[in-house]
Design a protein around this motif. Structure first.
Motif, PDB file in Angstrom:
ATOM      1  N   LEU A  14       0.962  -1.109   0.160  1.00 39.94           N
ATOM      2  CA  LEU A  14      -0.018  -0.002  -0.141  1.00 39.94           C
ATOM      3  C   LEU A  14       1.104   1.768  -0.066  1.00 39.94           C
ATOM      4  N   ARG A  20      -1.924   1.861  -5.110  1.00 45.85           N
ATOM      5  CA  ARG A  20      -2.149   2.336  -4.712  1.00 45.85           C
ATOM      6  C   ARG A  20      -3.629   3.216  -5.820  1.00 45.85           C
ATOM      7  N   GLU A  24      -7.916   1.737  -6.399  1.00 46.45           N
ATOM      8  CA  GLU A  24      -8.534   2.774  -6.854  1.00 46.45           C
ATOM      9  C   GLU A  24      -8.709   2.149  -7.803  1.00 46.45           C
ATOM     10  N   SER A  27     -11.295  -1.261  -7.828  1.00 53.57           N
ATOM     11  CA  SER A  27     -12.099  -0.900  -6.793  1.00 53.57           C
ATOM     12  C   SER A  27     -13.653  -0.378  -7.754  1.00 53.57           C
ATOM     13  N   LEU A  73      -9.999  -7.111  -6.995  1.00 51.52           N
ATOM     14  CA  LEU A  73      -9.284  -6.501  -5.038  1.00 51.52           C
ATOM     15  C   LEU A  73     -10.045  -7.307  -4.871  1.00 51.52           C
ATOM     16  N   ILE A  75     -10.617  -7.548  -1.338  1.00 48.61           N
ATOM     17  CA  ILE A  75     -10.879  -6.947   0.116  1.00 48.61           C
ATOM     18  C   ILE A  75     -10.288  -7.301   0.743  1.00 48.61           C
ATOM     19  N   LEU A  78      -7.244  -6.177   3.171  1.00 46.42           N
ATOM     20  CA  LEU A  78      -7.086  -5.429   3.895  1.00 46.42           C
ATOM     21  C   LEU A  78      -7.623  -5.502   5.185  1.00 46.42           C
ATOM     22  N   ASP A  82      -6.939  -2.844   8.782  1.00 40.89           N
ATOM     23  CA  ASP A  82      -8.162  -3.016  10.109  1.00 40.89           C
ATOM     24  C   ASP A  82      -7.666  -2.989  11.591  1.00 40.89           C
ATOM     25  N   LEU A  85      -4.938  -1.497  12.827  1.00 38.70           N
ATOM     26  CA  LEU A  85      -5.649  -0.154  13.514  1.00 38.70           C
ATOM     27  C   LEU A  85      -6.016  -0.273  14.763  1.00 38.70           C
ATOM     28  N   ARG A  89      -5.554   1.832  17.899  1.00 38.63           N
ATOM     29  CA  ARG A  89      -6.250   2.861  18.928  1.00 38.63           C
ATOM     30  C   ARG A  89      -6.769   3.270  20.198  1.00 38.63           C
TER      31      ARG A  89
ATOM     32  N   LEU B   5     -14.409  -1.946   6.918  1.00 39.41           N
ATOM     33  CA  LEU B   5     -13.176  -1.201   7.310  1.00 39.41           C
ATOM     34  C   LEU B   5     -13.456  -0.176   8.146  1.00 39.41           C
ATOM     35  N   ALA B   6     -13.545  -0.692  10.173  1.00 38.85           N
ATOM     36  CA  ALA B   6     -13.804   0.066  11.125  1.00 38.85           C
ATOM     37  C   ALA B   6     -13.330   2.060  10.662  1.00 38.85           C
ATOM     38  N   ASP B   7     -12.215   1.566  10.630  1.00 39.16           N
ATOM     39  CA  ASP B   7     -10.740   2.686  10.737  1.00 39.16           C
ATOM     40  C   ASP B   7     -10.469   3.561   9.221  1.00 39.16           C
ATOM     41  N   GLU B   9      -7.883   5.445   8.580  1.00 38.99           N
ATOM     42  CA  GLU B   9      -6.592   5.718   9.898  1.00 38.99           C
ATOM     43  C   GLU B   9      -6.345   5.998  10.975  1.00 38.99           C
ATOM     44  N   GLY B 135      -3.650  10.258   0.324  1.00 34.08           N
ATOM     45  CA  GLY B 135      -3.551   8.701  -0.402  1.00 34.08           C
ATOM     46  C   GLY B 135      -3.527   8.266  -0.020  1.00 34.08           C
ATOM     47  N   TRP B 136      -3.497   7.781   1.405  1.00 35.62           N
ATOM     48  CA  TRP B 136      -4.079   6.722   1.842  1.00 35.62           C
ATOM     49  C   TRP B 136      -5.588   6.488   2.955  1.00 35.62           C
ATOM     50  N   SER B 138      -8.201   8.283   1.212  1.00 38.74           N
ATOM     51  CA  SER B 138      -9.044   8.180   0.178  1.00 38.74           C
ATOM     52  C   SER B 138      -9.146   6.864  -0.626  1.00 38.74           C
ATOM     53  N   LEU B 139      -8.590   6.472  -0.235  1.00 38.48           N
ATOM     54  CA  LEU B 139      -7.997   4.880  -1.271  1.00 38.48           C
ATOM     55  C   LEU B 139      -8.879   4.419  -0.141  1.00 38.48           C
ATOM     56  N   PHE B 140      -8.662   4.257   1.247  1.00 43.07           N
ATOM     57  CA  PHE B 140      -9.690   3.251   2.181  1.00 43.07           C
ATOM     58  C   PHE B 140     -10.901   3.475   1.445  1.00 43.07           C
ATOM     59  N   LYS B 142     -12.574   4.404  -0.849  1.00 46.07           N
ATOM     60  CA  LYS B 142     -13.268   3.855  -1.855  1.00 46.07           C
ATOM     61  C   LYS B 142     -13.608   2.895  -1.167  1.00 46.07           C
ATOM     62  N   LEU B 143     -12.448   2.078  -1.233  1.00 46.16           N
ATOM     63  CA  LEU B 143     -12.113   0.447  -0.857  1.00 46.16           C
ATOM     64  C   LEU B 143     -13.687  -0.272   0.362  1.00 46.16           C
ATOM     65  N   TYR B 146     -16.294   0.001  -2.006  1.00 44.30           N
ATOM     66  CA  TYR B 146     -16.405  -1.639  -2.609  1.00 44.30           C
ATOM     67  C   TYR B 146     -16.572  -2.969  -1.599  1.00 44.30           C
ATOM     68  N   ALA B 147     -15.750  -2.915   0.131  1.00 39.61           N
ATOM     69  CA  ALA B 147     -16.105  -3.866   0.360  1.00 39.61           C
ATOM     70  C   ALA B 147     -17.235  -3.650   0.741  1.00 39.61           C
TER      71      ALA B 147
END
Lengths: 113, 153
Positions: A14, A20, A24, A27, A73, A75, A78, A82, A85, A89, B5-7, B9, B135-136, B138-140, B142-143, B146-147
């Motif tokens: 990534l 990236r 996109e 996607s 893709l 998904i 990823l 997630d 992160l 958090r 995806l919950a987060d 960033e 980039g990070w 906006s990509l997330f 979009k993904l 999609y997800a």
């Protein structure tokens, strides 16, 4: 269960603007290497190298048709990012709660002086 | 599995009842750092800090359930009391050995409160970070969209 190595591979994959941008593009739906390469000012072999990195990280899969091999893709890959992160958090939110309480004790001490 | 995806960033914003200068010291002075580092149930028995640009820090948090967890990194930007940038890596564990970049800013409100903004990304250097900003996220986004479409109805 995904391994730490998998997380590193995903993050590495990534950490590149071209890769990236490829994700996109995917996607919006499956695409062949030629379709993926069209908007980029880089050679087809260079695009193929990026696709290999993405495929290695499990972020995309490629069809079996030898000639077209459309990319798609994946998904699920990823999820490791997630989870990564979410782990951080929880850690920081908990630490900042403690920071808040510690600041209160510093103020108490100061008031008692 | 859920592909949501919950987060997108790690960005945490908190208001503290303290000056920016005090908050900055809580990060930079090991005696203070040890008192708050780690969530509830964890102690921070070890913290060594060489607080200068290029200097390193190293620490450990301990809990009954999880044992000892070591971490460390290097200071990249120090602008007392408004901005602090350093790398952060756990030695082991679920996100072990992945170098991250932490950027913290402190903004005083004038009423004794300060907003601390904490940002962490997996991108490893300041030079590279700058090319990744935007980039990070906006990509997330979009993904993630999609997800969501891939979820079985």
């Amino acid at each position: 269960m995904q391994t730490e190595d998998h997380l590193s591979a995903t993050l590495f994959a990534l950490a590149d603007p071209t890769r990236r941008a490829i994700l996109e593009r995917l996607s919006r739906g499956e695409a062949t290497v030629n379709e993926i390469a069209a908007p980029f000012e880089i050679s087809l072999p260079a695009v193929s190298r990026h696709l290999k990195v993405l495929e290695g990280a499990g972020l995309i899969s490629r069809g079996r048709d030898a000639q077209w091999r459309p990319c798609r893709l994946e998904i699920a890959s990823l999820k490791s990012v997630d989870e990564w992160l979410a782990h951080y958090r929880r850690f920081w939110t908990g630490s900042f709660d403690k920071m808040d309480a510690y600041i209160a004790t510093l103020k108490d001490k100061k008031d008692k002086k | 599995m859920s592909a949501q995806l919950a987060d997108d960033e790690l960005l945490i914003t908190r208001d503290f009842d303290a000056s920016a200068s005090l908050l900055f010291t809580l990060w930079s002075d090991p005696d203070h750092f040890r008192r708050w580092m780690g969530p509830e149930g964890f102690d921070c028995p070890e913290a060594e800090i060489d607080f200068r640009i290029g200097g390193r820090y190293r620490g450990m948090i301990r809990s009954k359930d999880h044992g000892d967890s070591w971490f460390g990194g290097e200071y990249r930007e120090i602008e007392r009391p408004t901005r602090l940038v350093f790398t952060w890596t756990w030695d082991t564990g679920p996100s072990g050995e992945v170098e991250t970049l932490v950027t913290i800013t402190f903004r005083e409100h004038g009423d004794g409160k300060t907003t601390m903004t904490f940002h962490q990304t997996p991108f490893i250097s300041v030079e590279r970070r700058d090319s990744h900003v935007g980039g990070w996220n906006s990509l997330f986004n979009k993904l993630a969209a999609y997800a969501a479409k891939q979820q079985p109805k």
